[in-house]
Design a protein around this motif. Structure first.
Motif, short mmCIF file in Angstrom:
data_model
loop_
_atom_site.label_atom_id
_atom_site.label_comp_id
_atom_site.label_asym_id
_atom_site.label_seq_id
_atom_site.Cartn_x
_atom_site.Cartn_y
_atom_site.Cartn_z
N LYS A 197 25.75 47.21 18.60
CA LYS A 197 24.85 47.63 19.69
C LYS A 197 25.59 48.32 20.83
CE LYS A 197 21.26 44.07 19.14
NZ LYS A 197 20.46 43.03 19.84
N GLY A 198 26.81 48.78 20.59
CA GLY A 198 27.60 49.29 21.71
C GLY A 198 28.15 50.68 21.50
N TYR A 199 29.11 51.02 22.36
CA TYR A 199 29.72 52.33 22.40
C TYR A 199 31.06 52.32 21.67
CZ TYR A 199 26.68 53.18 26.51
OH TYR A 199 25.63 53.33 27.38
N SER A 200 31.57 53.53 21.46
CA SER A 200 32.98 53.71 21.16
C SER A 200 33.68 54.00 22.48
CB SER A 200 33.15 54.90 20.21
OG SER A 200 34.49 55.36 20.24
N SER A 201 34.97 53.76 22.51
CA SER A 201 35.74 54.13 23.71
C SER A 201 36.37 55.51 23.53
CB SER A 201 36.83 53.09 23.98
OG SER A 201 37.73 53.03 22.88
N GLU A 202 36.04 56.18 22.42
CA GLU A 202 36.68 57.46 22.09
C GLU A 202 35.70 58.63 22.06
OE1 GLU A 202 39.01 57.09 18.51
OE2 GLU A 202 39.45 54.99 18.95
N TRP A 203 34.50 58.43 22.58
CA TRP A 203 33.56 59.54 22.61
C TRP A 203 33.95 60.55 23.68
CZ3 TRP A 203 28.71 55.93 22.64
CH2 TRP A 203 28.36 55.61 21.33
N LYS A 204 33.87 61.81 23.33
CA LYS A 204 34.02 62.91 24.29
C LYS A 204 32.92 63.90 23.98
CE LYS A 204 37.33 66.10 24.00
NZ LYS A 204 38.59 66.86 24.18
N GLY A 205 32.03 64.15 24.93
CA GLY A 205 30.83 64.89 24.56
C GLY A 205 30.33 65.89 25.57
N ALA A 206 29.19 66.47 25.17
CA ALA A 206 28.45 67.42 25.99
C ALA A 206 26.97 67.07 25.84
CB ALA A 206 28.72 68.86 25.53
N TYR A 207 26.11 67.84 26.51
CA TYR A 207 24.67 67.59 26.34
C TYR A 207 23.94 68.91 26.15
CZ TYR A 207 25.29 68.07 31.44
OH TYR A 207 25.68 68.47 32.68
N SER A 208 22.76 68.82 25.55
CA SER A 208 21.93 70.00 25.29
C SER A 208 20.56 69.80 25.89
CB SER A 208 21.81 70.23 23.78
OG SER A 208 20.89 71.27 23.51
N HIS A 209 20.08 70.83 26.60
CA HIS A 209 18.78 70.73 27.26
C HIS A 209 17.67 71.45 26.51
CE1 HIS A 209 21.01 69.57 31.07
NE2 HIS A 209 20.09 68.66 30.96
N LYS A 210 17.92 71.84 25.26
CA LYS A 210 16.83 72.43 24.48
C LYS A 210 15.76 71.36 24.27
CE LYS A 210 19.76 75.85 22.27
NZ LYS A 210 20.22 76.47 21.02
N TYR A 211 14.51 71.74 24.46
CA TYR A 211 13.36 70.83 24.41
C TYR A 211 13.36 69.82 25.55
CZ TYR A 211 13.12 72.58 19.59
OH TYR A 211 13.07 73.38 18.48
N SER A 212 14.18 70.05 26.57
CA SER A 212 14.26 69.03 27.62
C SER A 212 13.03 69.05 28.51
CB SER A 212 15.51 69.21 28.47
OG SER A 212 15.48 70.43 29.16
N GLU A 213 12.50 70.22 28.81
CA GLU A 213 11.28 70.25 29.60
C GLU A 213 10.66 71.64 29.53
OE1 GLU A 213 11.79 70.79 34.08
OE2 GLU A 213 13.60 69.71 33.54
N PRO A 214 9.34 71.69 29.51
CA PRO A 214 8.68 73.00 29.54
C PRO A 214 8.68 73.54 30.96
CG PRO A 214 7.06 71.26 29.47
CD PRO A 214 8.39 70.59 29.40
N GLY A 215 8.71 74.85 31.09
CA GLY A 215 8.59 75.46 32.40
C GLY A 215 7.16 75.34 32.89
#
Length: 577
Positions: A197-215
């Motif tokens: 139920k937890g995290y890794s301590s080795e994640w390195k990431g980014a994020y994507s806003h596609k489909y995040s909200e309609p204008g």
């Protein structure tokens, strides 16, 4: 071409019809043929003969605009071919549909403009634009000369830039299948292993806003070359050494494009695209976090635009019924991906949830009731997948008033995630904490109060209190968003960011996260405001929110099975972070 037509379920009779229209000469075609073919392809390949462009209107963006196109009615006899055979002209208006009106408009002059700007799209399969583009001017241009073969390729791209006709499925329908097959899981590229139920301590990431909200017009935002995920983006992310990607999904966006009062169904095409993203996460060794932003009926309630900077209803203003609908949605996703290992998938129940329910002056739920609503969602997920990682993020500054709320969340087994944009005057200078460009240096940044900051100071002040709380509650903590998105860029005559200072900040941040064994996410994946990893064009000086002085960009090409895509990458900065 075969792949594109197969993916889109083309009607062979219609395809043959528009092919015959484009046969302007034996070897070469005229410039006007290029435009005429686009229009005829649009009308013939639409089920109802109406050219559709459902994304946000590009007309105000100065991005990929048809710069040398005179949209007056005399240009190349445009008034003749931009009409149907009976003399009428129809087009699809996403904005009208968003506001509940008839989305099909007849015989309006700006219909011509809608066709011109719809051509500024890219193929949803390959991410390639219909017409050639000029990186120096950010404009598409009409070919002076082109062969019939080149024209045919343009038409395939144009056809594939169309949004697929929406197919709606009930929440129960999307819960009833497991689209990720056993072979994809068996052959998945390795990723850091996670705790129960937890995290890794080795994640390195980014994020994507596609489909995040309609204008406000109801369309989806273009990021990169299209509104949908591209496999090449995942390949490039992995190539740069990243192993984590947060997909910011606006719950309202799942109703796109036929928004109605009944939000018990979602667009199957978007669900299928999320399926592909998870599959690419397995293929390229990237943990996918699905972040569920807002509520299914945000636009109907109107709280987002009234109380915040985006369409999402603030969590404290949502009703019990809205939380119940969100719980049903997230539970359906949990069932859909129940066979995906925890190492490759997690669920964020809310992005930047705030314990400060009083901040809007009104609230539907108390802090305790809001926590209970999220705990109920988490328990529903765990009933499906007992080990699934569930988290909630916040950008609340840690203080005594907030910590009682987050202690209740953490003790329920929900992991904590802090979005750290501190010190605020460095990473997001605004009018109230404005600093001059020559003060935007790192290390050695001195804020408006005369305080000199190091990354250790940032960690101790803003992150460690959440880390300590997580440790006490027996859950995990990560920094789910950080970076320098320059929120106050319009306060400066030129971008204050300089490559050496940005690199130094990113390097110090990454080193601090490694030293404290904290996973982190930093920056947009593509074409966002927060130092994106990938860009379809190198930033120019006029774009102060993304431009970095003295930065060097490398054009890297990724060859996929069905297409080739290229991105501009600041490799020095990518390596530092």
């Amino acid at each position: 071409m075969k792949k594109s037509l197969k993916n889109r379920g083309a009607d062979a009779e219609k395809v043959n019809e528009w092919k015959s229209v484009t046969n302007g000469s034996k070897e070469a075609v005229r410039t006007s043929d290029s435009m005429m073919a686009v229009y005829y392809a649009a009308s013939l390949l639409s089920d109802d003969g109406i050219p559709k462009s459902m994304i946000n209107d590009n007309s105000g963006s100065n991005r990929w605009t048809p710069a040398d196109w005179d949209i007056g009615c005399d240009h190349f006899g445009m008034c003749e071919f931009l009409r149907m055979k009976d003399g009428s002209y129809s087009f699809y208006s996403a904005e009208e549909g968003w506001h509940g009106n008839d989305a099909v408009k007849e015989n309006q002059s700006y219909g011509i403009t809608s066709v011109m700007y719809s051509i500024g799209l890219a193929s949803r399969l390959s991410g390639q634009y219909v017409f050639p583009n000029d990186p120096d001017t950010n404009c598409l241009y009409i070919n002076n000369t082109l062969t019939r073969g080149e024209l045919a390729l343009q038409m395939v791209r144009f056809y594939d830039s169309f949004e697929p006709n929406a197919v709606y499925a009930s929440i129960d329908d999307i819960a009833a299948v497991n689209p990720i097959d056993d072979a994809a899981i068996k052959d998945a590229a390795p990723v850091p292993s996670t705790k129960e139920k937890g995290y890794s301590s080795e994640w390195k990431g980014a994020y994507s806003h596609k489909y995040s909200e309609p204008g406000k017009d109801g369309g989806l935002t273009i990021l990169g070359a299209s509104t949908n995920y591209q496999e090449s983006e995942f390949a490039a992310l992995s190539d740069l050494g990243f192993n984590y990607l947060s997909l910011r999904i606006g719950c309202t966006s799942l109703a796109y494009p036929d928004y109605g009062n009944d939000r018990s169904t979602v667009n199957q095409n978007i669900i299928d695209d999320i399926d592909r993203a998870i599959g690419w996460g397995l293929k390229y060794g990237i943990h996918i976090e699905i972040s569920f932003n807002g509520f299914m009926d945000d636009d109907l309630k109107g709280y987002g635009y009234q109380y915040s900077d985006n369409i999402y209803t603030p969590d404290c203003l949502a009703s019990t019924q809205q939380y119940q609908a969100k719980e049903a949605l997230i539970t359906a996703f949990a069932k859909r991906y129940a066979n995906v290992p925890n190492d490759y998938l997690s669920f964020e129940l809310s992005c930047e949830n705030s314990a400060e329910t009083h901040s809007y002056g009104i609230s539907s739920l108390s802090s305790d009731e809001m926590a209970d609503a999220f705990i109920s969602i988490a328990n529903s997920v765990w009933e499906v997948s007992p080990d699934r990682c569930v988290l909630i993020s916040t950008c609340d500054k840690p203080d005594d008033a907030n910590m009682a709320y987050w202690e209740k969340i953490a003790k329920a087994g929900i992991n904590l995630d802090y979005h750290c944009y501190e010190p605020r005057s460095f990473v997001a200078p605004r009018e109230q904490n404005h600093v001059d460009p020559d003060q935007m240096i790192w290390p050695g940044f001195v804020d408006e109060n005369g305080t000199t900051w190091t990354m250790d100071d940032v960690y101790e002040t803003y992150m460690k209190p959440y880390q300590d709380l997580a440790d006490e509650a027996g859950v995990d903590f990560k920094v789910g968003e950080s970076g320098m998105f320059l929120e106050g860029y319009d306060l400066f005559e030129e971008s204050p960011r300089v490559e050496k200072y940005v690199e130094a900040w990113a390097s110090d941040f990454a080193d601090c996260m490694k030293k404290t064994h904290t996973s982190y996410v930093i920056g947009d994946l593509i074409d966002g405001g927060n130092l994106p990893l990938l860009s379809i064009l190198p930033p120019v000086e006029d774009e102060k929110s993304t431009y970095i002085k003295d930065a060097q960009y490398t054009l890297k090409t990724y060859k996929m099975d069905d297409y080739t895509a290229s991105y501009y990458i600041n490799e020095e900065l990518a390596g530092k972070r």
